[in-house]
Design a protein around this motif. Sequence first.
Motif, mmCIF file in Angstrom:
data_model
loop_
_atom_site.group_PDB
_atom_site.id
_atom_site.type_symbol
_atom_site.label_atom_id
_atom_site.label_comp_id
_atom_site.label_asym_id
_atom_site.label_seq_id
_atom_site.Cartn_x
_atom_site.Cartn_y
_atom_site.Cartn_z
ATOM 1 N N ALA A 61 0.843 -1.198 0.000
ATOM 2 C CA ALA A 61 0.000 0.000 0.000
ATOM 3 C C ALA A 61 0.876 1.244 0.000
ATOM 4 O O ALA A 61 0.581 2.226 -0.672
ATOM 5 N N SER A 110 -6.979 5.963 -7.475
ATOM 6 C CA SER A 110 -7.552 5.130 -6.427
ATOM 7 C C SER A 110 -6.623 3.948 -6.166
ATOM 8 O O SER A 110 -6.160 3.309 -7.109
ATOM 9 N N GLY A 111 -6.355 3.670 -4.908
ATOM 10 C CA GLY A 111 -5.487 2.557 -4.550
ATOM 11 C C GLY A 111 -4.017 2.897 -4.540
ATOM 12 O O GLY A 111 -3.173 2.030 -4.305
ATOM 13 N N HIS A 120 -9.161 14.180 -4.797
ATOM 14 C CA HIS A 120 -9.191 13.762 -6.194
ATOM 15 C C HIS A 120 -9.397 14.969 -7.095
ATOM 16 O O HIS A 120 -9.304 14.875 -8.311
ATOM 17 N N GLY A 147 -2.445 4.680 -2.405
ATOM 18 C CA GLY A 147 -1.869 4.693 -1.050
ATOM 19 C C GLY A 147 -2.083 5.990 -0.294
ATOM 20 O O GLY A 147 -1.481 6.203 0.763
ATOM 21 N N LYS A 148 -2.963 6.864 -0.790
ATOM 22 C CA LYS A 148 -3.168 8.168 -0.157
ATOM 23 C C LYS A 148 -3.714 8.030 1.273
ATOM 24 O O LYS A 148 -3.179 8.634 2.213
ATOM 25 N N THR A 149 -4.778 7.230 1.390
ATOM 26 C CA THR A 149 -5.375 7.063 2.719
ATOM 27 C C THR A 149 -4.380 6.409 3.673
ATOM 28 O O THR A 149 -4.264 6.795 4.841
ATOM 29 N N THR A 150 -3.650 5.420 3.151
ATOM 30 C CA THR A 150 -2.654 4.741 3.975
ATOM 31 C C THR A 150 -1.629 5.739 4.508
ATOM 32 O O THR A 150 -1.287 5.724 5.696
HETATM 33 N N1 LIG Z 1 -6.666 -3.221 5.465
HETATM 34 C C1 LIG Z 1 -6.194 -3.512 4.256
HETATM 35 N N2 LIG Z 1 -5.911 -4.793 3.903
HETATM 36 C C2 LIG Z 1 -5.419 -5.090 2.704
HETATM 37 N N3 LIG Z 1 -5.176 -4.199 1.779
HETATM 38 C C3 LIG Z 1 -5.428 -2.906 2.037
HETATM 39 C C4 LIG Z 1 -5.943 -2.494 3.289
HETATM 40 N N4 LIG Z 1 -6.094 -1.150 3.269
HETATM 41 C C5 LIG Z 1 -5.686 -0.742 2.063
HETATM 42 N N5 LIG Z 1 -5.284 -1.794 1.312
HETATM 43 C C6 LIG Z 1 -4.762 -1.727 -0.022
HETATM 44 O O1 LIG Z 1 -3.716 -0.785 -0.051
HETATM 45 C C7 LIG Z 1 -3.758 -0.043 -1.223
HETATM 46 C C8 LIG Z 1 -3.792 1.429 -0.940
HETATM 47 O O2 LIG Z 1 -5.022 1.734 -0.328
HETATM 48 P P1 LIG Z 1 -5.444 3.206 0.066
HETATM 49 O O3 LIG Z 1 -6.720 3.125 0.795
HETATM 50 O O4 LIG Z 1 -4.307 3.863 0.746
HETATM 51 O O5 LIG Z 1 -5.678 3.870 -1.350
HETATM 52 P P2 LIG Z 1 -6.196 5.328 -1.698
HETATM 53 O O6 LIG Z 1 -5.130 5.978 -2.491
HETATM 54 O O7 LIG Z 1 -6.662 6.019 -0.489
HETATM 55 O O8 LIG Z 1 -7.411 5.004 -2.640
HETATM 56 P P3 LIG Z 1 -8.793 5.808 -2.824
HETATM 57 O O9 LIG Z 1 -8.500 6.998 -3.655
HETATM 58 O O10 LIG Z 1 -9.696 4.872 -3.512
HETATM 59 O O11 LIG Z 1 -9.274 6.170 -1.470
HETATM 60 C C9 LIG Z 1 -4.969 -0.520 -2.015
HETATM 61 O O12 LIG Z 1 -4.530 -1.421 -3.002
HETATM 62 C C10 LIG Z 1 -5.797 -1.226 -0.982
HETATM 63 O O13 LIG Z 1 -6.496 -2.285 -1.585
#
Ligand SMILES: Nc1ncnc2c1ncn2[C@@H]1O[C@H](COP(=O)(O)OP(=O)(O)OP(=O)(O)O)[C@@H](O)[C@H]1O
Lengths: 234, 399
Positions: free
Chosen positions: A22, A42-43, A202, A45-48
Amino acid sequence: MARIELVDLTKHYKQGRNLVRALDGVSLTIERGEFVSVVGRSGSGKTTLLDLLGLLLKPTSGRVIIDGVDTADLGDGDRAIMRGERIGFIFQEFNLLPTLNALENVMLPLRYRRHRDPEGKARALELLGAVDLLDRMDHKPSELSGGQAQRVAIARSMVNNPALVLGDEPTGEVDSETSMQLIDLMRKMNRERGVTFVIVTHDMEIAGRTDRMIRLRDGRVASDEPLGAQTAAV
Amino acid sequence: MLEILRNLTRRKLRTALTVLGITIGVLALTTMGSLAEKSNSLIDGGVHYFRDHVSVAAASNGGFGGILTIDKAKDVLKVDGVQAACADTGSNVKTDLDLSFNFGPGDQVIAEQPGCQQYSTFKFSYAGGHAIDDYGSGQLVLGSDIAREYKKKVGDSMELPQPPKKFNPDFVGHQFTIVGILEKTLTAPDSFAIVSFRDGQMLFGDSLPSALKGHVDATQLATGINVYGKPGVDLDTLANRINDQVAGVRAIPPSTLVKAFETASVVLTGITTGSALLALVIGGLSVINTMLMAVTERVREIGLKKAVGARTRHILVEFITEATIIGAIGGAIGLLVGWALTTVVNAGLTSNNQAELFLLTLRLVGLAVAFAVGLGALAGVIPALRAARLDPVTALRHQ
Ligand SMILES: Nc1ncnc2c1ncn2[C@@H]1O[C@H](COP(=O)(O)OP(=O)(O)OP(=O)(O)O)[C@@H](O)[C@H]1O
Ligand SMILES: [Mg+2]
């Protein structure tokens, strides 16, 4: 007014046999008083990244250093204290407790402080005034519009005089006009109070109104650039 | 605090059902408990009453079947170790067959030979008036229950035995003047009517079947003999000695009676414990259920609270407080309903000339309150632990 250092930060998830990277080696420094936007598909890693910054998640490896404090050394309790007293959160949705009215929601972080803050209530009222919702302070979240609810959340994020406010798509659920009002409000808080803001979005128009835009791709920093008036139009 | 109340009112039906669960539990506890308390107090009185003397009755194969004569008391007095042997009489206050539900033997007219009170450890105190003249006639002292039952006060007169509802040509009544009323003892003497021994013998004689009446001299009659031992004499041994040495009587070792009473007491304590367990199960499960549902429903709220700085113990305290309040509300209602119920039933029984069934003691109230509050808190602990341990991100993103 926090200076934040991220050192080779990774967050991996095991998904069955697969390893989801992530976040995969992010190093950056955010200066005090900066207003930073994080963008990416999307995906990506922003939220992470934001959850790691907000001490809601623990990294697989790497370090998050806030004002010189390496948060890897902190236990759950100290992380909670740091969240409560130094970091403010604005989420995309479900920011407010449905049983509390607007003022009580703004005051929620005061409840969990180690020491009672005698000026807490006055500050909450002042902040409700700053987000122009003094006349709605008795309203329950169900009696507020989406934009109003997010303004309450912005006021709530500031009530403990935080050093850092994190917003994960804080304008994700409202129309574009309201989005602009919200980002202007956050910018005002950032300028007037010197609070560091990191928001995920976004919306390029929103990102364009920040000082610096960090683009993530597949868990890595793809670009990291300061924004001037020219780029803001892009 | 306010938030907790709002959480409770938000899910009105569920909270109401939980409160109902605890209410039923506490109601069971107070009613069953006060039933047991009432009989325990009677039993305690019985144990107390029986422990200080040996009761001697006519041997069951004796000539007159259950009737003694006072000269047997003199025989008993000769037995080694006997300090005093006092003949007594007992007969029923009511002549009608009493079918009401009672723990005790019902209202009894009691009389003992003069000069015997000094040996008994069971001392009467008077709420009004004074003791009867032991050698007199026509004087009466009433126990507190019986006085209330017949609405009598000192100075009133009363007919003994009470005339039957249906006319009976054999009935003989006697007028007595009430000279004293006993303090409430919560035990057997509450339903005693005490007369002089001479009067007791007369009433006992009257109560005998007409076939016997002509053959006995009332002044020689006794229902039993209360034997008091010399200091240091074991009463069980004394009872056996009386059985060996005096013909036609049966002495009952006090420990046998005490044991019988205590067995009854154990059974009743079992009822209390059982109802407490029932209450525990019903009330506890419903609080646990409510709180677990509250956790599931409020996972995101817990996540939000943790994000804004709530530590594990904050969440723990919030949930346990909520559960404790549920317990306290349920307990208060249950106690109130239980109190109302026992009071109404008692009042109903008293107005029907029957003995009270319930005794809601202070310790029972204390137990019920502690029980409801403790149960609420305890049942809140499990869901609270689950809630508090939630990881903030998982909780926040919970769907
Ligand atoms: N608890 C978890 N278990 C397994 N994989 C996870 C978990 N949380 C996030 N991921 C994976 O980590 C990656 C990054 O996720 P994240 O939520 O950070 O994306 P994002 O950039 O915030 O996306 P979005 O714009 O859709 O919110 C994604 O591929 C997601 O599937
Ligand atoms: Mg995201």
